[in-house]
Scaffold this motif. Sequence first.
Motif, PDB file in Angstrom:
ATOM      1  N   GLY A 193       0.814  -1.204   0.000  1.00  0.00           N
ATOM      2  CA  GLY A 193       0.000   0.000   0.000  1.00  0.00           C
ATOM      3  C   GLY A 193       0.849   1.255   0.000  1.00  0.00           C
ATOM      4  N   ALA A 244      -1.740  -0.237   5.444  1.00  0.00           N
ATOM      5  CA  ALA A 244      -1.538  -1.449   6.247  1.00  0.00           C
ATOM      6  C   ALA A 244      -0.784  -1.188   7.538  1.00  0.00           C
ATOM      7  CB  ALA A 244      -0.774  -2.490   5.427  1.00  0.00           C
ATOM      8  N   HIS A 268      -1.707  -6.508   9.541  1.00  0.00           N
ATOM      9  CA  HIS A 268      -2.470  -6.801   8.325  1.00  0.00           C
ATOM     10  C   HIS A 268      -1.649  -7.538   7.278  1.00  0.00           C
ATOM     11  CE1 HIS A 268      -4.451  -2.865   9.704  1.00  0.00           C
ATOM     12  NE2 HIS A 268      -5.218  -3.859  10.106  1.00  0.00           N
ATOM     13  N   ASP A 300      -0.901  -7.694   1.796  1.00  0.00           N
ATOM     14  CA  ASP A 300      -2.050  -7.307   2.615  1.00  0.00           C
ATOM     15  C   ASP A 300      -3.257  -8.022   1.998  1.00  0.00           C
ATOM     16  OD1 ASP A 300      -4.278  -6.087   3.701  1.00  0.00           O
ATOM     17  OD2 ASP A 300      -3.457  -4.057   3.573  1.00  0.00           O
ATOM     18  N   ASP A 326      -6.350  -8.508   2.723  1.00  0.00           N
ATOM     19  CA  ASP A 326      -7.671  -7.867   2.712  1.00  0.00           C
ATOM     20  C   ASP A 326      -7.816  -6.884   1.559  1.00  0.00           C
ATOM     21  OD1 ASP A 326      -8.463  -9.270   4.923  1.00  0.00           O
ATOM     22  OD2 ASP A 326      -7.804  -7.720   6.321  1.00  0.00           O
ATOM     23  N   LEU A 327      -6.720  -6.204   1.214  1.00  0.00           N
ATOM     24  CA  LEU A 327      -6.768  -5.238   0.120  1.00  0.00           C
ATOM     25  C   LEU A 327      -6.109  -5.783  -1.151  1.00  0.00           C
ATOM     26  CD1 LEU A 327      -5.959  -1.951   2.081  1.00  0.00           C
ATOM     27  CD2 LEU A 327      -8.175  -2.666   1.170  1.00  0.00           C
ATOM     28  N   GLY A 328      -5.437  -6.908  -1.034  1.00  0.00           N
ATOM     29  CA  GLY A 328      -4.787  -7.499  -2.202  1.00  0.00           C
ATOM     30  C   GLY A 328      -3.555  -6.736  -2.658  1.00  0.00           C
ATOM     31  N   LEU A 329      -2.964  -5.963  -1.770  1.00  0.00           N
ATOM     32  CA  LEU A 329      -1.798  -5.162  -2.154  1.00  0.00           C
ATOM     33  C   LEU A 329      -0.519  -5.895  -1.779  1.00  0.00           C
ATOM     34  CD1 LEU A 329      -3.053  -1.616  -1.107  1.00  0.00           C
ATOM     35  CD2 LEU A 329      -3.279  -2.781  -3.308  1.00  0.00           C
ATOM     36  N   VAL A 330       0.504  -5.677  -2.621  1.00  0.00           N
ATOM     37  CA  VAL A 330       1.751  -6.438  -2.492  1.00  0.00           C
ATOM     38  C   VAL A 330       2.928  -5.477  -2.399  1.00  0.00           C
ATOM     39  CG1 VAL A 330       3.303  -8.079  -3.654  1.00  0.00           C
ATOM     40  CG2 VAL A 330       0.810  -8.361  -3.849  1.00  0.00           C
ATOM     41  N   LYS A 331       3.868  -5.837  -1.539  1.00  0.00           N
ATOM     42  CA  LYS A 331       5.140  -5.117  -1.499  1.00  0.00           C
ATOM     43  C   LYS A 331       6.237  -6.161  -1.609  1.00  0.00           C
ATOM     44  CE  LYS A 331       8.319  -2.050  -0.063  1.00  0.00           C
ATOM     45  NZ  LYS A 331       8.590  -0.731  -0.617  1.00  0.00           N
ATOM     46  N   ALA A 379      -7.883  -9.942  -2.939  1.00  0.00           N
ATOM     47  CA  ALA A 379      -8.856  -9.444  -1.953  1.00  0.00           C
ATOM     48  C   ALA A 379     -10.232 -10.075  -2.132  1.00  0.00           C
ATOM     49  CB  ALA A 379      -8.958  -7.921  -2.057  1.00  0.00           C
TER      50      ALA A 379
END
Lengths: 768, 291
Positions: free
Chosen positions: A437, A443, A447, A631, A633-638, A758
Motif C-alpha cells: 500500500g 496497512a 495486516h 495485505d 484484505d486489500l490485495g496489495l503487495v510489497k 482481496a
Amino acid sequence: MSAVSTTLVGDRKREAGIGESPPRPDGVPKVTGEFAFSSDLWHDRMLWGGTLRSPHPSARIRSVDIGPAMAMAGVYTVLTHADVPGAATYGLEHPDQPVLAADVVRYEGEPVAIVAADHPETARRALAAIVVDYEITEPLVDPSLAEAAPPIHPDGNLLRRIHLRHGDPAAADRNDLVVVEGTYEVGMQDQAFLGPESGLAVPAEDGGVELYVATQWLHVDRDQVAACLGLDPGLVRLTLAGVGGAFGAREDLSLHVHLCLLALHTGRPVKMVYGREESFHGHVHRHPAKLWYRHHADTDGTLVRVEARLLFDGGSYASSSGAVIANATCFAAGPYRVPSADVEGIVVRTNNPPCGAMRGFGAVQTCMAHEAQMDRLAGALGMDPIELRLHNALTPGDRLITGQVVTGTLPVAEVIRTCAGSPSAATRPDQPMSRPGGAGRTADATHVVRGEALAVGFKNLMFSEGFDDSSEARCELQDGVATITCACAEVGQGFVTLAQQIAREVLSVEEVVLAPVETATIGSAGSTSASRQTWMSGGAVQMACEEVRTTLLVRMAAEYDVPVDDLVLADGRVCSLSGSLDVDLTTATIEPVTADVVHRHAPTFPLDADGQGNAHVSFAVSAHRAIVDVDPDLGLVKVVELTTSQDVGRILNPTQALGQLEGGAAQGLGLAVMEEVQVVDGRIRNASFTDYLVPTALDMPPVRVAALIEQPEPGAPFGAKGIGEPPTISSTAAIVAAVRRATGLDLPRVPVRPADIALADAAPRGAR
Amino acid sequence: MGRQHGGVTVTIARTLNAACEALAADPEALVLAGGTDLMVEINRGGRTVDDVVVIDRVPELQGWHREGDMLRLGATLTYAEMADPAFASLVPALAQAARTVGSPQIRAAGTIGGNLATASPAGDTLPVLAALDAEVEIRSHQGHRTVPLDEFVIGVKANALAPGELIAAIRVPVLDGPQEFLKVGPRNAMVISVASMALVVDRVGRTVRVGLGSVAPVPLRAIEAEVMIAARLDWAGGRSPTIHDVERFAELVADATRPIDDHRGSADYRRRSIEVLARRALIRAFGEPTP
C-alpha cells in the motif's frame, strides 16, 4: 557480491579493460539531461509529421478524403497507401503489415494516413480534418477462436504452430506417477520505454533519403524501408539516433517509412515524435498467453513427462511471433531434464494490438507457468520445492526437450543452490509506507503476511533455428588511437563501454573512438536483442582488434627484423621480449592498421516437424528468490527483497552487469504485480503512464546478487554470455510464487491484480 | 497585460485583483496554477489551449495561516507545502493525503486549489476536505462568495465556478482529535486512487466524520456511519469501540459508496476496500476494539 567461479578473469592490465567498470561515455550526458535522444533531433527547414490512426480494431475503409486537410495553410502533404511507391507491406519475419492501411484496418491505432506540416499543432489539426469513412466490422479478439474464425488477413489467422514431441510418448502411461495439472495466464506487458518513437528523415540530392531514428537494428530497418520506398537499399541511409529504451519494442518499423515518404514527397526534412498514448499504439507488446500444463513425475520427484498447450495472441500482424512461439515451445519445460514431452505452441492473429519482441521473448510466459507447476508438483510430492528443482536440474551433456544436447556451460544447480542458500536481509518494516500500500498508508503490521519463493528460468542466447546471424566490425589503429566502427545499436545496454573495453584489452591503447552508428559505413551488426550483442558485436570487435594487433606485430617484426613471436603489445607500447625493441603505439601506428571482420556464431538448424533439432547456440539460466509482504484484505503487495544468481559466463563490466540484473528484475516485478496493457474488445484502456503502471522506487527492492556464476562459455568472446534477458524471466515467476505462498491462493495469472487476492473467496484473511 | 504566444494570450497575474480582472476580461480563459492536470490534458490533445491566466505568482493565493479555529489555505498551496510538520500537526489527514499525490516533482508544483477545481472523483485531498466540511472561498471581479465543499464539487470533473471566477482559498477547521487518510492503489506510490477514505474526529463536538474518494462521481460523506459511531463511542471515558461497533461502522461506510467498474478497479473491489479502510481507520483513531 560473491563470485562462484571456476575460471577467472586473467590479467587486468589496463585500467578500463575487461573486468573493469569504466564510466559509460553516454552516462554523464544522460544523467545531466544533455544527451540528444531521437526526440531532440532538429534540422533547418524541417517539417513535422503526424499519423492518422484507426479508431476501430476492425473496419473496412470505404473512402479517405484528404482534401480538407490538404487545403489547410501550413500543410505540405497528406499521404495514404496509394502514395507508397514500393512494397505495400513490411514485417520482420513476414511482410504482412501495411505501411498505411488500404481497404481494411485490423487494430486500433493502425496508421491510415500521414501528414507533413509546418508545426506539430498544424499537423494535428490536419489529421483531424482527414475524413475516413469506415464500415465497422466485428473484431476477432478471442485468440482461442482465431483458428476457426474467418481469416482477418489474406495470410490467415494462424501465425505459427509448433508441435514438439520428444522421447517416449507412452512414458507417462503408468499409474504410479504423481500428476499435476494447471492452466495459467499472462497479461499483455508493454516495454514501457521512456523515449517515444521519434526520428528525422532528410531527402538527399541523389534521390535517396537519410533517416535518423532510434532503433535496435539499423540494417533490417533499412532493407524494409528501401523495399517500401522502391529504392535501392544503398539510397536509404540510416543513422542511429539517441535511443530512449527499447526492450524489443524498436525491432519493428514504426514511423520509419512514413518519415521517408513525407521527406521524399515534400523535399524537406521531416521530424516525427509519437505522443505517449500514440506510442502505446505504435509498437508491439509482449504476447499475452494462456498456458495449460500437465507434469508427470516419479514419486522421488524425477520428471517423467511434461505436456503443455501454449496459446499466444499475436495480435493483428506477425511481427516476430513465429520466433517468440518457438522460444516458448523450446523452453516450455524449464531448465530441467524432461525425457518425454509433448508441447504444442500456437500463436494466432486477432484484432488485438500487434505483439512481438520483448525482453525474455517467449520464455517469460512459460517460466511463470513451468515454475508454478514445479511448486505444485513439490506440494503433491510432499517435497521441498528447491530439492525438486535440484533433483531435475539440467547439466551440460543433458538433452533439452528439443533433443539438443547442451554442449556449453549451463550451471542450473549452481544458480539454484547459491540463490536459495543466500542469507536474507529482509526485516519487518516499521513504517506504514514500507508495507503493502506504500504511500497510501493502508496497512498496519498486523495486516501483513509474508511469503518467500524461488524460481528458475532459462532461454537461448542469440538468434536460432538456422538464422544466419552475424555482426561486422572494423578497427582502425592510427596514431595510437583505435577507432571502432560497428552498426550495433546502443539502446542502453552498454555496448559503447564494452567496445572500448575490448579494444583497450586487446590493443593496449588508452583512447578508443566509436565511429557513428550508421548503415552507410559498415555492414549489419544484427539486432540489439536476444542477449546477443556482447557475444556477436563484442566478438566482432574482439576479432577486428586481434587482427589489427597481429597485422601490426607482423609489420613491426618485418620492419625491425625481429621474430614476430618475440613481440608483444603491452602498456601502450610494442616491445620485444628480448628487450631489443620498445616503440610506443603512437609512433608505431603513424601508418594506420585496419581490419574489418564479420563474426558469426556456430550455425544452428531449423526445428523439424516434431520440434526437434539443434536450433540454439547457447543458453543462460538465472534464479530469483522473492520475499513479499501481502495485505490480503486489500490485495496489495510489497516486494521486500529480491535475490538472484545468474549464469553469466564471464563478467566483462561488473557495474553494467548489475544494471542488467536490477533493470531486468524491475521489469519482471512489473509483470508480476502491476504491468498490463488492458485490452477490451480490441481497445487499449490504459494507454498512458497514469494507468499503465511501472514499478517506482517504493515498489522495487534492492536486488541482492547471491552469485554471478562465471563458467566461461566456449565460443563466446572472453567466455561472456549475454545477460540482459534472464533477469526478466525468473523474477516474475519468483514473485508470483511468493505471493501464492503468502496468501495460500492459486493465483494462476500475472499480473496479480489486487482483486485477485482481496476478492478470492478462499482467501485466508489477514488479522484485522 | 497579457502576452501573445502563437495566438494564445498568457497573463501572468501578480495580484489577486489582476487575476480577477484578467478573468473578467476573458471569462473563458484557463486558470493555471501548478499545471499538473492541465498540461497533461493539453499534451494528450484532450484540450485545446485557449487564453491562460497564470496565478502561481499571486501572493494572496499562496501559503496558509491560522484564523482562530480555522485554517485558511491559499489556492496555490502546494502538496509539498502541506507536508510541512507545522501544517501536518494541525490537519494531519490533509498532509497524509498530499503525500500520496504523484512524485516529488508533482507535489512541488500541484496545488490544493487545482485539485479542487479539477474535481476529479479521484482527487486525493477531496475526501479530507469533505470530512472537514471545508469551505471554498471564490473570488471574481465582482466580489467573493463562499460555498461549502459539497456544493462546490457538483459532478465528475465539474465544479461550481462561474465564468470569471477562481478559487481564492479553502477554509478548514482545526479539530481536537485524531485524523487518518488511507488510499488504495495497485502501486506503492504515484498512483491514482482506486478508493480512499479520510476519517477526522472532533472530540469537542463529539463527531466522527468520514470522507470517501473514488467511489462515486463526487467525494462522499458516510453520514449514517458517522452518526452511528458517534453515538456508540465512549467520549468521556476513552474506551475503544467494540468489535461489533467497528464492524457495523465499516459496513455502513461501505454502504455509503456508489462505486463503478473501470480500468482501475471493479465496483466490488472498491466497496470491499472501503470496508477494510473504514475498519482500519477507526481502529487507528480509537485503538484495538474491545470484545
